[in-house]
Design a protein around this motif. Structure first.
Motif, PDB file in Angstrom:
ATOM      1  N   LEU A 107      -9.713  22.197  -3.017  1.00  0.00           N
ATOM      2  CA  LEU A 107      -8.807  21.274  -3.718  1.00  0.00           C
ATOM      3  C   LEU A 107      -8.967  19.891  -3.101  1.00  0.00           C
ATOM      4  O   LEU A 107      -8.858  19.720  -1.887  1.00  0.00           O
ATOM      5  CB  LEU A 107      -7.349  21.736  -3.561  1.00  0.00           C
ATOM      6  N   PHE A 108      -9.226  18.912  -3.940  1.00  0.00           N
ATOM      7  CA  PHE A 108      -9.402  17.533  -3.477  1.00  0.00           C
ATOM      8  C   PHE A 108      -8.281  16.684  -4.056  1.00  0.00           C
ATOM      9  O   PHE A 108      -8.199  16.496  -5.265  1.00  0.00           O
ATOM     10  CB  PHE A 108     -10.760  16.992  -3.935  1.00  0.00           C
ATOM     11  N   CYS A 109      -7.407  16.200  -3.168  1.00  0.00           N
ATOM     12  CA  CYS A 109      -6.278  15.397  -3.642  1.00  0.00           C
ATOM     13  C   CYS A 109      -6.579  13.914  -3.447  1.00  0.00           C
ATOM     14  O   CYS A 109      -7.098  13.501  -2.406  1.00  0.00           O
ATOM     15  CB  CYS A 109      -5.020  15.739  -2.854  1.00  0.00           C
ATOM     16  N   ILE A 110      -6.211  13.154  -4.463  1.00  0.00           N
ATOM     17  CA  ILE A 110      -6.403  11.707  -4.364  1.00  0.00           C
ATOM     18  C   ILE A 110      -5.051  11.022  -4.517  1.00  0.00           C
ATOM     19  O   ILE A 110      -4.320  11.260  -5.487  1.00  0.00           O
ATOM     20  CB  ILE A 110      -7.375  11.215  -5.467  1.00  0.00           C
ATOM     21  N   PHE A 111      -4.723  10.233  -3.522  1.00  0.00           N
ATOM     22  CA  PHE A 111      -3.475   9.475  -3.571  1.00  0.00           C
ATOM     23  C   PHE A 111      -3.858   8.025  -3.861  1.00  0.00           C
ATOM     24  O   PHE A 111      -4.584   7.405  -3.093  1.00  0.00           O
ATOM     25  CB  PHE A 111      -2.755   9.580  -2.219  1.00  0.00           C
ATOM     26  N   VAL A 112      -3.386   7.498  -4.990  1.00  0.00           N
ATOM     27  CA  VAL A 112      -3.728   6.119  -5.335  1.00  0.00           C
ATOM     28  C   VAL A 112      -2.615   5.194  -4.851  1.00  0.00           C
ATOM     29  O   VAL A 112      -1.471   5.314  -5.293  1.00  0.00           O
ATOM     30  CB  VAL A 112      -3.926   5.964  -6.866  1.00  0.00           C
ATOM     31  N   ASP A 113      -2.943   4.311  -3.942  1.00  0.00           N
ATOM     32  CA  ASP A 113      -1.968   3.309  -3.517  1.00  0.00           C
ATOM     33  C   ASP A 113      -2.084   2.132  -4.471  1.00  0.00           C
ATOM     34  O   ASP A 113      -3.057   1.381  -4.442  1.00  0.00           O
ATOM     35  CB  ASP A 113      -2.234   2.882  -2.071  1.00  0.00           C
ATOM     36  N   THR A 114      -1.084   2.009  -5.318  1.00  0.00           N
ATOM     37  CA  THR A 114      -1.112   0.987  -6.371  1.00  0.00           C
ATOM     38  C   THR A 114      -0.605  -0.362  -5.878  1.00  0.00           C
ATOM     39  O   THR A 114      -0.618  -1.342  -6.615  1.00  0.00           O
ATOM     40  CB  THR A 114      -0.198   1.407  -7.538  1.00  0.00           C
ATOM     41  N   GLY A 115      -0.096  -0.380  -4.641  1.00  0.00           N
ATOM     42  CA  GLY A 115       0.515  -1.614  -4.150  1.00  0.00           C
ATOM     43  C   GLY A 115       1.893  -1.807  -4.754  1.00  0.00           C
ATOM     44  O   GLY A 115       2.530  -2.842  -4.584  1.00  0.00           O
ATOM     45  N   LEU A 116       2.343  -0.788  -5.503  1.00  0.00           N
ATOM     46  CA  LEU A 116       3.644  -0.895  -6.174  1.00  0.00           C
ATOM     47  C   LEU A 116       4.573   0.187  -5.649  1.00  0.00           C
ATOM     48  O   LEU A 116       5.535   0.578  -6.301  1.00  0.00           O
ATOM     49  CB  LEU A 116       3.439  -0.725  -7.687  1.00  0.00           C
ATOM     50  N   LEU A 117       4.244   0.668  -4.452  1.00  0.00           N
ATOM     51  CA  LEU A 117       5.024   1.762  -3.867  1.00  0.00           C
ATOM     52  C   LEU A 117       6.118   1.211  -2.965  1.00  0.00           C
ATOM     53  O   LEU A 117       6.134   0.020  -2.625  1.00  0.00           O
ATOM     54  CB  LEU A 117       4.092   2.660  -3.047  1.00  0.00           C
ATOM     55  N   ARG A 173       5.777 -11.804  -3.286  1.00  0.00           N
ATOM     56  CA  ARG A 173       6.978 -12.180  -2.531  1.00  0.00           C
ATOM     57  C   ARG A 173       8.204 -11.371  -3.009  1.00  0.00           C
ATOM     58  O   ARG A 173       8.986 -10.863  -2.212  1.00  0.00           O
ATOM     59  CB  ARG A 173       7.251 -13.684  -2.721  1.00  0.00           C
ATOM     60  N   LEU A 174       8.321 -11.233  -4.328  1.00  0.00           N
ATOM     61  CA  LEU A 174       9.461 -10.485  -4.881  1.00  0.00           C
ATOM     62  C   LEU A 174       9.349  -8.997  -4.538  1.00  0.00           C
ATOM     63  O   LEU A 174      10.345  -8.337  -4.242  1.00  0.00           O
ATOM     64  CB  LEU A 174       9.535 -10.672  -6.401  1.00  0.00           C
ATOM     65  N   LEU A 175       8.104  -8.485  -4.567  1.00  0.00           N
ATOM     66  CA  LEU A 175       7.880  -7.080  -4.201  1.00  0.00           C
ATOM     67  C   LEU A 175       8.345  -6.820  -2.769  1.00  0.00           C
ATOM     68  O   LEU A 175       8.969  -5.813  -2.475  1.00  0.00           O
ATOM     69  CB  LEU A 175       6.383  -6.765  -4.268  1.00  0.00           C
ATOM     70  N   GLU A 176       8.037  -7.754  -1.912  1.00  0.00           N
ATOM     71  CA  GLU A 176       8.394  -7.634  -0.495  1.00  0.00           C
ATOM     72  C   GLU A 176       9.903  -7.582  -0.325  1.00  0.00           C
ATOM     73  O   GLU A 176      10.451  -6.740   0.392  1.00  0.00           O
ATOM     74  CB  GLU A 176       7.832  -8.871   0.251  1.00  0.00           C
ATOM     75  N   LEU A 177      10.606  -8.509  -1.007  1.00  0.00           N
ATOM     76  CA  LEU A 177      12.075  -8.542  -0.922  1.00  0.00           C
ATOM     77  C   LEU A 177      12.658  -7.240  -1.461  1.00  0.00           C
ATOM     78  O   LEU A 177      13.557  -6.636  -0.862  1.00  0.00           O
ATOM     79  CB  LEU A 177      12.633  -9.720  -1.743  1.00  0.00           C
ATOM     80  N   LEU A 178      12.117  -6.805  -2.583  1.00  0.00           N
ATOM     81  CA  LEU A 178      12.630  -5.584  -3.216  1.00  0.00           C
ATOM     82  C   LEU A 178      12.443  -4.375  -2.308  1.00  0.00           C
ATOM     83  O   LEU A 178      13.340  -3.535  -2.170  1.00  0.00           O
ATOM     84  CB  LEU A 178      11.909  -5.363  -4.553  1.00  0.00           C
ATOM     85  N   ARG A 179      11.275  -4.296  -1.683  1.00  0.00           N
ATOM     86  CA  ARG A 179      10.997  -3.152  -0.776  1.00  0.00           C
ATOM     87  C   ARG A 179      12.034  -3.072   0.340  1.00  0.00           C
ATOM     88  O   ARG A 179      12.526  -1.988   0.649  1.00  0.00           O
ATOM     89  CB  ARG A 179       9.630  -3.329  -0.129  1.00  0.00           C
ATOM     90  N   LYS A 180      12.357  -4.231   0.900  1.00  0.00           N
ATOM     91  CA  LYS A 180      13.316  -4.226   2.010  1.00  0.00           C
ATOM     92  C   LYS A 180      14.698  -3.809   1.526  1.00  0.00           C
ATOM     93  O   LYS A 180      15.394  -3.009   2.167  1.00  0.00           O
ATOM     94  CB  LYS A 180      13.367  -5.609   2.664  1.00  0.00           C
ATOM     95  N   ALA A 181      15.107  -4.349   0.388  1.00  0.00           N
ATOM     96  CA  ALA A 181      16.433  -4.019  -0.154  1.00  0.00           C
ATOM     97  C   ALA A 181      16.510  -2.539  -0.518  1.00  0.00           C
ATOM     98  O   ALA A 181      17.495  -1.856  -0.238  1.00  0.00           O
ATOM     99  CB  ALA A 181      16.730  -4.884  -1.378  1.00  0.00           C
ATOM    100  N   ASP A 182      15.444  -2.055  -1.131  1.00  0.00           N
ATOM    101  CA  ASP A 182      15.387  -0.648  -1.567  1.00  0.00           C
ATOM    102  C   ASP A 182      15.500   0.293  -0.370  1.00  0.00           C
ATOM    103  O   ASP A 182      16.190   1.312  -0.422  1.00  0.00           O
ATOM    104  CB  ASP A 182      14.056  -0.444  -2.310  1.00  0.00           C
ATOM    105  N   LEU A 183      14.836  -0.077   0.726  1.00  0.00           N
ATOM    106  CA  LEU A 183      14.881   0.780   1.918  1.00  0.00           C
ATOM    107  C   LEU A 183      16.301   0.837   2.481  1.00  0.00           C
ATOM    108  O   LEU A 183      16.798   1.910   2.828  1.00  0.00           O
ATOM    109  CB  LEU A 183      13.896   0.279   2.976  1.00  0.00           C
TER     110      LEU A 183
END
Ligand code: XMP
Length: 522
Positions: free
Chosen positions: A253-263, A416-426
């Protein structure tokens, strides 16, 4: 076509076949039975007898449905079913069919009514064995039986329905006017158990242990020495599917995890740590964040964002998969609600539709599918995951959409908005987890608005972004209500976000239900 059963599917277990006449509760009947360790499968009402018998059922349940047996062309089962000798339980519409197709009379209803009722059990019957003589039930007053013929007799009545339950003990045919599968019929599960165990004589126990062993055997038989590729998202379904396949075929089994930069913060690490690390899956991470972000640059329209993300995902996954030599199979976490053919005569019973699964993968790649979860409901997938020892962090995770944070940054996705959102979400997730509210809610997240507003911090005026918190209670995501989080918790999340995330000066809480709003903002 034999619905639900594909060529490669072996019989999971014999049990009860439920014929779906379009009731909104059909899936509940199957779930209740499975909770009782009785395997149950749903087929459309028009399934051919051969297809039904292929399941080797111990008995048949005819579900309720919105139609009236009086209407010309209303749904009927394969008429040979009644000569099969199988025990039958008809619920509502199913009961009316039993009566109307066998010489009895069903009188049409002026209007359909639902509500609580008290049933008086008049006769000893194996269906009601061990139940109280007076039962609280959820009744559906639609058409009702008026005159019985042949071997039928009345077993129970209510004030308004003289034929609340009927039986023909000789043929093992039973009919009930109420719904035993809903929670409003507290002893309903025992009634279903009586039907399966006492009347149908079904003794086999279907539980997670036996399912696990059998599923692993099935995967081995299907895949043999072949190689399977899997797009692992770290969500419940793909993680459980991958863990199962791994148990069956290990390194093939070969699993591929795609990091979309939207995680979110921790998504990639969680997959790598638990699935690649602790479970030992053959996991490759494809970091494509730059590609995704460059293609999304300046794109504001939510549907266009989704399309770009879907297409890019397939491209990245396809490229990675081609690096593995000789792949024949693609693993998918398809669940039972997507497999059941909906009965669309007068409104389908299946409402759960996933616009979410990574569409398009199989067609383009010409691979055979391995779908180890295709006979399971979501809660059963979690149980199976627990049986395999997967951590709560994975099994208890809230749903996370495929397009990720791209649909939670409203408008154009900027780093920049992604960064802010990530921190708030955490911060939001941390506080929900430490207060115990994470497990009590269905889904919780933050969205960031592209506009700025004025604030004041110390002596300084700020002009920053707003995040809105969204937390909902739901069963299947189709409808939802906003969670009544305690004010103190909201206050703590809000003050932590504003003081710890520079660039956010305002926090709102979304108090709209679905409908009319959707859960996500885009
Ligand atoms: P809505 O916003 O439609 O969301 O009320 C219902 C559930 O579906 C998820 N959702 C998605 N999941 N791709 C996904 O994989 C999508 O494009 C998508 N849109 C919504 C949402 O998170 C919620 O759980």
């Amino acid at each position: 076509m034999t619905v639900g059963l594909k060529k490669q599917d072996k019989l999971i277990a014999s049990g009860i076949v439920i014929l779906d006449f379009g009731s909104q509760y059909t899936q509940l009947i199957a779930r209740r039975l499975r909770e009782l360790e009785v395997y149950a499968e749903i087929l459309p009402y028009h399934a051919k007898l051969e297809s039904i018998l292929a399941r080797k059922p111990a008995g048949i349940i005819l579900s309720g449905g919105p139609d009236s047996v009086h209407r010309k062309g209303s749904p009927r089962p394969d008429e040979r079913l009644f000569e099969s000798g199988l025990p039958i339980l008809g619920i509502c519409y199913g009961m009316q069919l039993l009566v109307a197709l066998h010489g009895g009379k069903v009188s049409p209803a002026q209007k359909r009514e639902y509500g609580f009722a008290e049933v008086d059990v008049l006769e000893d019957s194996p269906l009601f064995a061990g139940l109280d003589r007076k039962l609280k039930v959820w009744m559906s007053h639609g058409d009702s039986a008026e005159r019985l013929t042949n071997g039928f007799k009345i077993v129970a009545k209510t004030n308004t329905a003289p034929f609340a339950a009927i039986s023909d003990e000789g043929k093992k045919w039973y009919g009930i006017q109420f719904h035993p599968e809903v929670v409003h019929t507290p002893q309903g599960a025992r009634l279903l158990e009586n039907f399966a165990r006492k009347i149908c004589g079904h003794t086999e126990r279907w539980n997670m242990r036996s399912l696990l062993d059998r599923t692993i055997e099935d995967i081995k038989a299907q895949v043999g020495n072949g190689k399977v590729v899997c797009a692992l998202s770290g969500g419940v379904d793909s993680s459980v599917a991958a863990a199962l396949i791994h148990k069956a075929i290990g390194k093939n089994l070969f699993c591929i995890f795609v990091d979309t930069g939207l995680l979110r913060i921790g998504d990639r690490e969680k997959a790598e740590k638990y699935l690649g690390g602790a479970l030992g899956l053959n996991l490759k991470t494809a970091d494509a964040s730059k590609l995704f972000l460059s293609r999304l640059k300046g794109v504001k329209d939510p549907e266009r964002k989704r399309k770009i993300i879907g297409k890019t995902f397939i491209e990245v996954f396809d490229k990675e998969a081609h690096k593995i030599k000789g792949v024949d199979f693609l693993a998918q976490g398809t669940l039972y609600p997507d497999v059941i053919e909906s009965v669309s005569v007068h409104g389908p019973s299946v409402v759960i539709k996933s616009h979410h699964n990574v569409g398009g993968l199989p067609k383009k790649m010409k691979l055979k599918l391995v779908e180890p979860l295709r006979f399971l409901f979501k809660d059963e997938v979690r149980k199976l995951g627990r049986e395999m020892g997967l951590p709560h962090d994975i099994l208890g995770a809230h749903p996370f959409p495929g397009p990720g944070l791209a649909i939670r940054v409203l408008g154009a996705v900027e780093p920049r908005l992604l960064e802010l959102l990530r921190k708030a979400d955490l911060i939001m997730r941390e506080e929900l987890k430490s207060s115990g509210w994470y497990d009590k809610t269905w889904q919780a997240f933050a969205v960031i608005l592209p506009t700025k507003s004025v604030g004041v911090m110390g002596d300084e005026r700020t002009y920053d972004n707003t995040v809105c918190l969204r937390c909902v209670d739901s069963v299947d995501g189709m409808t939802a209500d906003w969670s009544r989080l305690p004010h103190e918790l909201l206050q703590k999340i809000s003050s932590r976000i504003v003081s710890e995330v520079k660039g956010i000066n305002r926090v709102a809480y979304d108090i709209t239900s679905k409908p009319p709003a959707t859960i996500e903002w885009e």
